[in-house]
Write a protein that holds these residues in place. Sequence first.
Motif, PDB file in Angstrom:
ATOM      1  N   LEU A   1      56.221 -50.293 -27.484  1.00  0.00           N
ATOM      2  CA  LEU A   1      55.848 -51.703 -27.397  1.00  0.00           C
ATOM      3  C   LEU A   1      56.188 -52.433 -28.691  1.00  0.00           C
ATOM      4  O   LEU A   1      56.701 -53.556 -28.662  1.00  0.00           O
ATOM      5  CB  LEU A   1      54.362 -51.847 -27.074  1.00  0.00           C
ATOM      6  CG  LEU A   1      53.874 -51.255 -25.750  1.00  0.00           C
ATOM      7  CD1 LEU A   1      52.421 -51.656 -25.494  1.00  0.00           C
ATOM      8  CD2 LEU A   1      54.752 -51.678 -24.578  1.00  0.00           C
TER       9      LEU A   1
ATOM     10  N   GLN B   1      52.505 -50.193 -19.350  1.00  0.00           N
ATOM     11  CA  GLN B   1      53.438 -50.232 -20.475  1.00  0.00           C
ATOM     12  C   GLN B   1      54.873 -50.391 -19.976  1.00  0.00           C
ATOM     13  O   GLN B   1      55.624 -51.251 -20.453  1.00  0.00           O
ATOM     14  CB  GLN B   1      53.323 -48.957 -21.303  1.00  0.00           C
ATOM     15  CG  GLN B   1      52.022 -48.806 -22.066  1.00  0.00           C
ATOM     16  CD  GLN B   1      51.858 -47.418 -22.642  1.00  0.00           C
ATOM     17  OE1 GLN B   1      52.825 -46.670 -22.830  1.00  0.00           O
ATOM     18  NE2 GLN B   1      50.617 -47.045 -22.939  1.00  0.00           N
TER      19      GLN B   1
ATOM     20  N   THR C   1      49.345 -49.333 -30.767  1.00  0.00           N
ATOM     21  CA  THR C   1      49.153 -47.901 -30.475  1.00  0.00           C
ATOM     22  C   THR C   1      50.336 -47.293 -29.740  1.00  0.00           C
ATOM     23  O   THR C   1      50.348 -46.079 -29.512  1.00  0.00           O
ATOM     24  CB  THR C   1      47.885 -47.693 -29.625  1.00  0.00           C
ATOM     25  OG1 THR C   1      48.078 -48.286 -28.321  1.00  0.00           O
ATOM     26  CG2 THR C   1      46.675 -48.336 -30.283  1.00  0.00           C
ATOM     27  N   VAL C   2      51.321 -48.113 -29.361  1.00  0.00           N
ATOM     28  CA  VAL C   2      52.451 -47.619 -28.562  1.00  0.00           C
ATOM     29  C   VAL C   2      53.759 -48.001 -29.268  1.00  0.00           C
ATOM     30  O   VAL C   2      54.153 -49.175 -29.252  1.00  0.00           O
ATOM     31  CB  VAL C   2      52.434 -48.217 -27.142  1.00  0.00           C
ATOM     32  CG1 VAL C   2      53.564 -47.616 -26.298  1.00  0.00           C
ATOM     33  CG2 VAL C   2      51.083 -47.982 -26.475  1.00  0.00           C
TER      34      VAL C   2
ATOM     35  N   ARG D   1      50.240 -46.043 -18.785  1.00  0.00           N
ATOM     36  CA  ARG D   1      51.675 -45.823 -18.891  1.00  0.00           C
ATOM     37  C   ARG D   1      52.438 -46.733 -17.934  1.00  0.00           C
ATOM     38  O   ARG D   1      53.484 -47.295 -18.289  1.00  0.00           O
ATOM     39  CB  ARG D   1      51.989 -44.354 -18.586  1.00  0.00           C
ATOM     40  CG  ARG D   1      53.469 -43.998 -18.611  1.00  0.00           C
ATOM     41  CD  ARG D   1      54.076 -44.202 -19.978  1.00  0.00           C
ATOM     42  NE  ARG D   1      55.444 -43.729 -20.034  1.00  0.00           N
ATOM     43  CZ  ARG D   1      56.309 -44.057 -20.987  1.00  0.00           C
ATOM     44  NH1 ARG D   1      55.929 -44.854 -21.985  1.00  0.00           N
ATOM     45  NH2 ARG D   1      57.537 -43.581 -20.973  1.00  0.00           N
TER      46      ARG D   1
ATOM     47  N   ASP E   1      48.823 -53.125 -28.605  1.00  0.00           N
ATOM     48  CA  ASP E   1      50.269 -52.923 -28.743  1.00  0.00           C
ATOM     49  C   ASP E   1      50.598 -52.013 -29.919  1.00  0.00           C
ATOM     50  O   ASP E   1      51.628 -51.316 -29.910  1.00  0.00           O
ATOM     51  CB  ASP E   1      50.978 -54.265 -28.939  1.00  0.00           C
ATOM     52  CG  ASP E   1      50.818 -55.203 -27.758  1.00  0.00           C
ATOM     53  OD1 ASP E   1      50.480 -54.730 -26.656  1.00  0.00           O
ATOM     54  OD2 ASP E   1      51.026 -56.426 -27.940  1.00  0.00           O
TER      55      ASP E   1
ATOM     56  N   SER F   1      49.179 -52.299 -22.799  1.00  0.00           N
ATOM     57  CA  SER F   1      49.142 -50.940 -23.344  1.00  0.00           C
ATOM     58  C   SER F   1      48.178 -50.027 -22.613  1.00  0.00           C
ATOM     59  O   SER F   1      48.122 -48.825 -22.908  1.00  0.00           O
ATOM     60  CB  SER F   1      48.753 -50.994 -24.829  1.00  0.00           C
ATOM     61  OG  SER F   1      47.467 -51.583 -24.991  1.00  0.00           O
TER      62      SER F   1
END
Length: 239
Positions: free
Chosen positions: A215, A181, A211-212, A178, A209, A175
């Motif tokens: 993901l 990711q 936070t996205v 970018r 993970d 994460s």
Amino acid sequence: MKRLFASIHDVSPRFEGEVDRLLDHLAPHVGRRLAMLVVPDHWSSAPITPAFAARLRGWADEGVEMFVHGWTHRDDSAHAGRAAALKARHMTAGEGEFLGLSHAEALARMRRGKALVEEITGRAATGFIAPAWLYSEGARAALADAGFALAEDHARVWRPGGAVVARGPVITWASRTRMRQLSSLAAAGALRHVLQPTRNVRIAVHPGDTTVPALLESITTTFAAFRRHRPAAYAELAG
């Protein structure tokens, strides 16, 4: 029978909320049949508190396996070899704690971590997994001396001093940036297909993970892809 081994990395008071969210996210797929990788004092600024120790004991009582995951998770070594220096710089953001340690220092940290986790949970630690799955030669040698039944790196699980008991890459996500990711999403998508015939599949998630959203969606898709693999305990590999 095909088996699925799930794990939550970087379990620490620093990431308590994220760990709770990951537990909820994985529950429909594996329930409590998963491992937690416990960091005793994350970056030397988040020691395990009595309240968090009680939570660890409660999770262990529910069947969650506990691995020792370094001591601080921070790499504070001066790397002499070029290969190790490149790994430290490019494979992790200063978190490969055991990549540059001598046998003596690795063993000391392993023993401290093992004693702490076992005192908290009242159970033997299932094994040891180095932060970022990176080990020095001294650290690998120290695993058996510390009395761990299992160890894991990115490519395999083995019994220290004994046999390799599972092979194949861990499916995991990054994460931090970018670009990482996107590359981890692509890798997970490919491995969902490549690893279907594999007897033992490992999936590892991290606090970041959560936070996205992309993901988390990929994590859900990945667990669903292996629904014919039985959620299993790492201890089954210890023999």
